[in-house]
Design an enzyme around this catalytic site. Structure first.
Site, short mmCIF file in Angstrom:
data_model
loop_
_atom_site.label_atom_id
_atom_site.label_comp_id
_atom_site.label_asym_id
_atom_site.label_seq_id
_atom_site.Cartn_x
_atom_site.Cartn_y
_atom_site.Cartn_z
N THR A 22 0.82 -1.22 0.00
CA THR A 22 0.00 0.00 0.00
C THR A 22 0.85 1.26 0.00
O THR A 22 0.46 2.27 -0.58
CB THR A 22 -0.93 0.00 1.23
OG1 THR A 22 -1.77 -1.15 1.17
CG2 THR A 22 -1.79 1.25 1.28
N TYR A 35 -7.72 0.97 -4.42
CA TYR A 35 -6.41 1.35 -4.94
C TYR A 35 -5.68 0.11 -5.43
O TYR A 35 -6.10 -1.03 -5.18
CB TYR A 35 -5.57 2.05 -3.86
CG TYR A 35 -5.22 1.16 -2.68
CD1 TYR A 35 -4.01 0.47 -2.64
CD2 TYR A 35 -6.10 1.00 -1.62
CE1 TYR A 35 -3.70 -0.35 -1.58
CE2 TYR A 35 -5.80 0.19 -0.55
CZ TYR A 35 -4.60 -0.49 -0.53
OH TYR A 35 -4.29 -1.32 0.51
#
Length: 338
Positions: A22, A35
């Site tokens: 991430t 995402y």
């Protein structure tokens, strides 16, 4: 005079090894929870914190660029061998590894057990991707570089730096799906804290790691299959039969409470031991240690007590143990000391 002397102190040489996650993720919106992990390069991550150049001389390499849910043995071995090679150089003072948070604790514990060096190894990630509003990655990475550059970090094994806290690899665990304060050390608490690069240690990890560990990445070329079986009410033994059929050399039981097992599962695991499979009792609870003996007498069934390692870390230690031998007493000793 003192100012002149201080200005001549050489900055440490720190390598940044990126694996994705991430912290290197990107999104179409700063306010979206959707995402893609591992979208950005390590150079992009460092570009967001130019202040880090004042902490250390930095070099960077991309080991992989994946979400850590994709982490596998091949990447572990590649990463560990590269960390060992770098730390064996006189002109490298420490390593920082950027990593996804899903399996960070497992990678950290793996490295903690196989790297032979007293130099700092610091793992770091983020809970919000790089495009998020108030992304936590840049400050986490800055703090990780500060910890890796600090002489106090030597000899402490692999450290995990997240949300201003410094954790020992053996003790840390992800405890919340989305919170930036997700990383905790439930049984011991953090080793220290780092605030905008200012490092404070208060605790010391006592279990064997790095130089004292029984394992050495130079002697490990592959890892045997070890599976985790999660216990629940009205449990079934079918999954145990399946992992045995697929070649598992070890099984970690994420038991109920103090590692307790449904009767049919207890019987199936006892039979697995008779077939030469090594079985470790852990717990799904999240903290605390497995008593020996408890309601289940490990010596009666030939089980290994997992001490206070959570199931995923017990699996890491069991894989490394089985890569060397299958002697149950020696493996129990590893769980009691590492």
């Amino acid at each position: 005079m003192l100012v002149g002397v201080c200005s001549m102190v050489a900055k440490p040489h720190i390598y940044i090894l990126a694996t994705g996650g991430t912290i290197a993720g990107s999104s179409e919106s700063a306010l979206s929870s959707a995402y893609k992990s591992g979208s950005l390069s390590v150079d992009s991550l460092l570009g967001a914190i130019p202040q880090a150049k004042k902490l250390a001389n930095l070099k960077a390499e991309q080991i992989s660029n994946i979400g850590s849910q994709e982490m596998n043995d091949a990447v572990w071995l590649k990463l560990a061998k590269r960390v060992q090679a770098l730390l064996s150089k006189k002109d490298v003072d420490g390593v920082v590894i950027t990593h996804g948070t899903d399996t960070m604790e497992e990678t950290a514990y793996f490295l903690n057990l196989v790297i032979k060096s007293h130099k700092p190894i610091v793992m770091v990630g983020a809970m919000r991707n790089a495009d998020s509003l108030s992304a936590d990655g840049p400050l986490n990475l800055y703090n990780a570089i500060a910890v890796a550059s600090d002489v106090q970090s030597k000899g402490k094994g692999v450290l995990v730096v997240m949300d201003d806290a410094i954790h020992a690899a053996r003790e840390v665990s992800k405890t919340n799906t989305t919170g930036v304060d997700t990383f905790k050390s439930p049984n011991s608490g953090p080793l220290g804290h780092v605030l905008y690069g200012h490092v404070r240690f208060y605790m010391q990890a006592l279990r064997k790691h790095t130089l004292e560990s029984a394992f050495d990445i130079a002697q490990i070329h592959d890892l045997p299959r070890v599976d985790i079986i999660y216990s629940h009410a009205n449990d079934h033994a079918d999954l145990i039969q399946s992992v045995l059929q697929h070649g598992a050399k070890g099984i970690v039981s994420a038991g109920m409470g103090n590692g307790n097992l449904y009767p049919s599962v207890l019987e199936a695991l006892a039979n697995a031991v008779k077939k030469g499979v090594v079985v470790v009792r852990s717990s799904r609870v999240g903290s605390g240690f497995i008593t020996r003996p408890g309601e289940i007498d490990d010596s009666q069934y030939g089980f290994i007590s997992g001490d206070n390692l959570n199931p995923q870390k017990a699996r890491v230690l069991l894989m490394l143990a089985l890569s060397q031998h299958a002697n149950r007493q020696r493996i129990q000793d590893y769980f009691d000391t590492h």
